[in-house]
Design an enzyme around this catalytic site. Structure first.
Site, PDB file in Angstrom:
ATOM      1  N   SER A 181       0.860  -1.179   0.000  1.00 17.56           N
ATOM      2  CA  SER A 181       0.000   0.000   0.000  1.00 17.56           C
ATOM      3  C   SER A 181       0.900   1.233   0.000  1.00 17.56           C
ATOM      4  CB  SER A 181      -0.876   0.009   1.262  1.00 17.56           C
ATOM      5  OG  SER A 181      -1.473   1.265   1.490  1.00 17.56           O
ATOM      6  N   TYR A 217      -2.295  -0.930  11.042  1.00 22.32           N
ATOM      7  CA  TYR A 217      -2.354  -1.256   9.613  1.00 22.32           C
ATOM      8  C   TYR A 217      -1.069  -0.832   8.915  1.00 22.32           C
ATOM      9  CZ  TYR A 217      -3.481  -0.929   4.677  1.00 22.32           C
ATOM     10  OH  TYR A 217      -3.434  -1.051   3.314  1.00 22.32           O
TER      11      TYR A 217
END
Length: 274
Positions: free
Chosen positions: A132, A145
């Site tokens: 990501s 995360y």
């Protein structure tokens, strides 16, 4: 030569789109997820659904053994499965933090361990780790995360060097905002964990940012799938590919800002310019 690919998190979003893209490129594609019923459409298209739970080692071993038993090889592993559980670090129980690491990092690492013997025997293969833009920078309420994605980036870099002698490459995909279920999960967990705590006013504003990002700047998952398919097909792929949802521009901006500048900018964006 028949080529085989395993794609995790394939019941929706990026995983589903990637399974379709690799099938179109001639791969025998195994689409892995916990719920087989959500992959009926993929099965109808010719993809082979397979049950896989990234926090169950026996499930992972059985899936890889089944694929090797049926095809004799695994040429591509796409570690796409993952989720974003948000909330202030002070509020998120360590049990949830550990679960997120199990799914986003350790599950991917375990699948690498399981497919690598076959890839080494074949003298080649591609491991695609879907990270990501969050693996390059943080944001409020996303500590756990982002920690998983930072870790996945480091794991990928080290693994890529280890595999040089065996002709196996490791590719990192860094999506930006993508129209998937991810945003809804992150939004819900942020409100559940921190919506009514000392961080509540700030968490609720940041949750609205996730809502806006999911509608205004998000790209369809097919954008990421096309990049994955192109990377896998390349004779010499790049080590990293930004993908969709403003990823390229966000990563470029990060290169020119100091940490404190990034902190201030991200906080202002998080709070709607407050």
């Amino acid at each position: 030569m028949n080529r085989t690919a395993l794609v995790t998190g394939a019941s929706s979003g990026i995983g589903e789109a990637t399974a379709k893209a690799l099938l179109a490129d001639g791969y025998t594609v195994y689409a892995a997820a916990r719920r087989l019923d959500r992959m009926a459409g993929l099965a109808a298209a010719g993809v082979r659904p397979i049950a896989l739970d990234l926090i169950d080692d026996a499930s992972m071993v059985a899936a890889v053994e089944k694929i090797l038993g049926e095809t004799g090889r695994i040429d591509v592993l796409v570690n796409n499965a993952g989720y974003g559980s948000y909330g202030a670090l002070e509020d998120v129980p360590l049990e949830e933090a550990r679960r997120q690491f199990e799914v986003n990092l350790f599950g991917a690492a375990r699948l690498c361990q399981l497919v690598l013997p076959a890839m080494r025997t074949q003298k080649g293969g591609r491991i695609v780790n879907v990270s990501s833009i969050g693996g390059k920078g943080g944001e409020p309420f996303g500590a756990w995360y982002h920690a998983t994605k930072f870790a996945l980036e480091g794991l990928s870099d080290s693994l890529r060097m280890e595999l040089i002698p065996f002709g196996i490459d490791v590719i990192v995909i860094e999506p930006g905002a993508i129209r998937t279920e991810w945003g809804g999960i992150a939004h819900e967990s942020m409100l559940r964990m921190s919506g009514d705590t000392a961080y509540g006013p700030y968490a609720r504003r940041h949750a609205r940012l996730h809502e806006r990002a999911g509608t205004r700047m998000a790209s369809p998952p097919e954008v990421v799938a096309r990049i994955i398919a192109r990377a896998v097909a390349s004779k010499r792929p790049r080590t990293r590919y930004p993908a969709g949802g403003g990823a390229r521009w966000i990563l470029l901006i990060q290169r020119f800002l100091t940490d404190r500048m990034q902190d201030r900018l991200m906080w202002r964006v998080s709070q709607g310019g407050a």
